[in-house]
Each structure stands twice: as structure tokens, then as C-alpha cells.
Write an enzyme that holds these catalytic residues in place. Structure first.
Site: not given
Ligand code: CMC
Length: 430
Positions: A266, A307, A365
Site C-alpha cells: 500500500h 494496482h 508511487d
Molecule cells: N511485479 C510483477 N508482477 C506483478 C506485480 C508487480 N509489481 N503486480 C502484480 N503482479 C502479477 C502477480 O504476480 C499476479 O500474477 P498471476 O496472475 O500470474 O498470479 C498478477 O500480476 C495479479 O497480481 P495480484 O497480486 O493478484 O494483484 P492485486 O490486485 O492483489 O495486487 C498490488 C495489487 C498493487 C498489491 C500489486 O500489483 C503489487 O504488489 N504491486 C507492487 C507494489 C506497489 O507498487 N504497490 C502500490 C500500489 S499503488 C498505491 C496505493 O494505492 O496504495
């Protein structure tokens, strides 16, 4: 608000359950699953990917099309034309202020920018190397111990003064965290400065020298505040709402929100972006790290990408990218190796099959981390700045919830998969 109903059949021998379907002013319809509980069944949605937890009039996101509206105003227009306190007014009271309302609001906020002198003593209880988010969780929660006379949350005046105190004091507390970590004296706010200038002054000024605001840097700071001001029912806002649903006081609720924001998935992501850039170290290693991000067996993720809601370019990231370039130019860092590395990473990830297919775009971010770093702000302070900016969103949601008729305590249920009932075994017999 109910436009239609859908029928849900859980048991063919029983009558179908009728579920109302509501339409908002924008966005998808939602099915009210409340009647399901009467059939002694719960819905299961870990991660809340298909659940609207509340009704709200504050912020709208269309993740597929990259749209973000605060009170109906597009984020791009607010970032371009409004200042942060105007945005705060819109979030708190529903509309942008006219000139008279704006002056009255600025005066009201300025009236509360100082913190109680006793708070200085609280800081002394922390180690100098404490993470500033740890200090923020503590001191913001502790604010509740200073305002016993105005914590009756059933009174609109008390709710309003708590909201204004929080918005006004967050820059002062955030700057105190920084000063404490480097052993420099705290500076009192200067109310002839703008909100963003005041924060920069309290962060970078010293009592022994005159401090002049830099308009480009102050504008960038103001934009960072605006872009982070609200984001509907994200993890920290939902935390504030859940804590607030018990009737807890607003300072304690915001402290809970700060704790939820701290995590790297987050608000901690902007700090994680800079750590990742340090780890990658050089443009020549970008390919290796993108490959690791693609690898299912490697837990590494590219921080600042992806995201939960935006499956298109994050509209905040577009504005932040522009501000990032302005700031880097203003501080003469456009050629810095770290910025070049960030730009190489952005380019490769945007062209990479894996990132395209999964719709993983740079988020706000990614650019805010680089911008804050160019502003001279240490990485440990990044999430504190996010918390400062988001406080107005949190408290607007808290106010909306507490003032809505018939609000109830939030109490999710669960799918239990633990042991079935069994008898206690005496210690000697286990
Ligand atoms: N790098 C590589 N792969 C990724 C990434 C990434 N940054 N983000 C998502 N994926 C992949 C993930 O491995 C999954 O793959 P698969 O379908 O093969 O299992 C797919 O994309 C979907 O990801 P998810 O984790 O199920 O998606 P989510 O909606 O639960 O997570 C997230 C969203 C923001 C937590 C995630 O994209 C992430 O960890 N990003 C990096 C951290 C980040 O930049 N966070 C800031 C968010 S913006 C600020 C805010 O609003 O708080």
C-alpha cells in the site's frame, strides 16, 4: 436507489431469495447480499475483490479507463488548477470553496497548525532511529488524549473540529518526525506560508537561517498531497472506517489508518521503489530484474507497478510523472543515474509482454518516490508524506460514515476451516 432485483437459488427445494440491485450515479450496479444471511449462508470474498463495503459520495474510480474523481472533479483538473486546501474543502464538505469559503477554511486550518507542547515530550520517548511511521502511529493516536472536550462523535461540531485539527497538524507532526531523526530542533509552523510551503519549511528550515520557499518545489509538494488525498475504499480507508464503526475516536481511527498504510503493498510502495532502484543499481541490470519479476517462482515484484483497481494507466501517475520531470529539472537531477535507471525500468516494463498482458502499469508511487527523493526527502519519510496527504481522505470517509443515519459496526464473517468441536485434554495427558 433500488432499480431491480435478482433471484438467488441456494436450495432448489426452497424459495429463491430476492436480492435488491442498486445503481450508483457512476460505476457498476451492486447486489445487496444482506438477505442471504437470513438463509444462514454467507458470501466469501477474501481480499474484497467483489464487495462494496459501503455507500459513499466522496471519490469515484474507474480502473479500466484510468479515471479518478474527487467529488466529481477529475484528478487531472484538481492537480492542475486547485491547491491542496481547496481539495481538502471539497473532500470534507462536498464542494470546492468559493473565495470567501476558501479564506475561512485556510484561516480555520491555520488556527490549528501547532501541536500541544506536551507532544514534544512524547517524541523524546522514541529512539532517534525509529521509523517515522512508527512515531506517527503513536503520536497521532496520542492526539486523542489532548481533546477530551471535543470528542463527542455524535456532535457535528466535534467531528468537524477533529477533522480540521488532523488536517492542520499532520504537516507539523510529519516534519517533527524528520527533525527528531536528525537531531535538529522542531520548528513552529509559519501561517503566512501555504500548506505545502509550511511543511517544507518545518522539514528543511533551521532556526538559525532564513528560509525562502522555492515555488516549483512547493507546487510539486502540493500536487503530491492532492494526488494522494483520497482513493475510495482502499486498505487504509477501509481500516479507518472499520475502526470508526465501533465508535472509536477519530484520532485513534486515523492512527489505525496510518498503520494499514505502512505496508509495502500500500503506502510503503514509494519507499520500496527507491530501495528497489538501489538494489538494481545500474541500467545494465534492469533486464535481469524484469525477468525476475516475470518468474512465478521468484517472489520479487517490481515495486511501483500494478494496482488492484487500475488496469490502465493510473491517472495520478500521469500527473506525477510530469511533476517528477519538473522537479528533477529544477534541482538539476535530470541526468542523475537513479533517475536514468527509473526511466529505463519504466520503458522496459511498459514494453514487456508480461506487464502488458497483466495490465501492470507504473502507479503513482513509482514517480512520487523519485520526486520525493529529488526534493531531498529521505526514503523513510515517503510513507509519512502519503499519510499526511491521505488524512483528509480518511477523515472525510470517517465523517461520512459517522454522520450517515443508522450506521452500524462493521463485522465480517468467515469460512471456518479449523478443528471441529473436541474435548479438553488435561495437561498431563497431552
Ligand atoms: N511485479 C510483477 N508482477 C506483478 C506485480 C508487480 N509489481 N503486480 C502484480 N503482479 C502479477 C502477480 O504476480 C499476479 O500474477 P498471476 O496472475 O500470474 O498470479 C498478477 O500480476 C495479479 O497480481 P495480484 O497480486 O493478484 O494483484 P492485486 O490486485 O492483489 O495486487 C498490488 C495489487 C498493487 C498489491 C500489486 O500489483 C503489487 O504488489 N504491486 C507492487 C507494489 C506497489 O507498487 N504497490 C502500490 C500500489 S499503488 C498505491 C496505493 O494505492 O496504495
Amino acid at each position: 436507489m433500488t432499480t431491480k432485483t435478482v433471484q438467488l437459488t441456494l436450495d432448489p427445494n426452497q424459495e429463491a431469495i430476492e436480492l435488491p440491485v442498486y445503481s450508483g450515479t457512476l460505476g457498476q450496479d451492486v447486489i445487496d447480499i444482506g438477505p442471504v444471511a437470513k438463509a444462514n449462508t454467507f458470501t466469501f470474498d477474501p481480499g474484497f475483490t467483489a464487495t462494496a463495503s459501503c455507500e459513499s459520495k466522496i471519490t469515484y474510480i474507474d480502473g479500466a479507463n484510468g479515471v479518478l474523481l474527487y467529488r466529481g472533479y477529475p484528478i487531472e483538473q484538481l492537480a492542475e488548477k486547485a491547491d491542496y486546501l481547496e481539495v481538502c474543502h471539497a473532500l470534507l464538505y462536498g464542494d470546492l470553496p468559493n473565495a470567501t469559503e476558501k479564506q475561512a477554511f485556510v484561516d480555520k486550518i491555520n488556527n490549528h497548525t501547532m501541536v500541544h507542547e506536551q507532544i514534544h515530550n512524547l517524541f523524546n520517548g522514541f529512539r532517534r532511529d525509529a521509523h517515522p511511521m512508527a512515531i506517527m502511529v503513536g503520536v497521532v493516536g496520542a492526539l486523542s488524549s489532548f481533546y477530551h472536550d471535543s470528542l463527542d462523535i455524535s456532535r457535528p461540531e466535534d467531528r468537524d473540529i477533529a477533522a480540521c485539527r488532523l488536517v492542520a497538524k499532520m504537516p507539523t507532526l510529519a516534519a517533527m518526525c524528520y527533525k527528531y531523526s536528525i537531531g535538529l530542533p522542531f520548528l513552529y509552523p509559519q501561517n503566512d506560508l501555504s500548506y505545502a510551503e509550511n511543511f517544507l519549511y518545518m522539514t528543511f528550515g533551521v532556526p538559525s537561517e532564513k528560509w525562502e520557499p522555492n515555488p516549483i518545489l512547493a507546487r510539486a509538494m502540493d500536487r503530491i498531497f492532492t494526488l494522494h488525498a483520497d482513493h475510495e475504499q482502499n486498505a487504509s480507508t477501509s481500516t479507518v472506517r472499520l475502526a470508526g464503526s465501533t465508535g472509536a475516536n477519530p484520532f485513534a481511527c486515523i492512527s489505525a489508518g496510518i498503520a494499514a498504510l505502512w505496508g509495502p503493498a500500500h503506502g510503503g510502495a514509494n519507499e520500496a521503489v527507491l530501495k528497489m532502484l538501489d538494489e538494481i543499481g545500474d541500467v545494465s541490470r534492469v533486464g535481469e530484474y524484469v525477468k525476475r519479476a516475470r518468474d512465478k517462482d521468484d517472489p520479487f515484484r517490481l515495486m511501483g507497478f500494478g494496482h488492484r483497481v487500475y488496469k490502465n494507466y493510473d491517472p495520478r501517475a500521469k500527473v506525477m510523472r510530469e511533476t517528477c520531470h519538473e522537479v528533477l529539472e529544477a534541482v538539476g537531477a535530470s541526468d542523475s543515474p537513479k533517475f536514468k535507471l527509473a526511466m529505463a525500468l519504466e520503458k522496459i516494463a511498459l514494453e514487456d509482454e508480461y506487464f502488458i498482458e497483466k495490465k501492470l502499469y507504473p502507479n503513482v508511487d513509482f514517480y512520487s518516490g523519485i520526486t520525493l527523493s529529488a526534493l531531498g526527502i529521505p526514503t523513510t519519510m515517503f510513507t509519512v508524506i502519503f499519510a499526511l496527504a491521505r488524512t483528509v481522505g480518511w477523515i472525510s470517509h470517517w465523517k461520512e460514515m459517522v454522520s450517515s443515519p443508522g450506521f452500524r459496526i462493521g463485522r465480517p464473517r468467515q469460512l471456518y476451516t479449523g478443528p471441529t468441536q473436541r474435548d479438553f485434554v488435561e495437561l498431563a495427558d497431552r
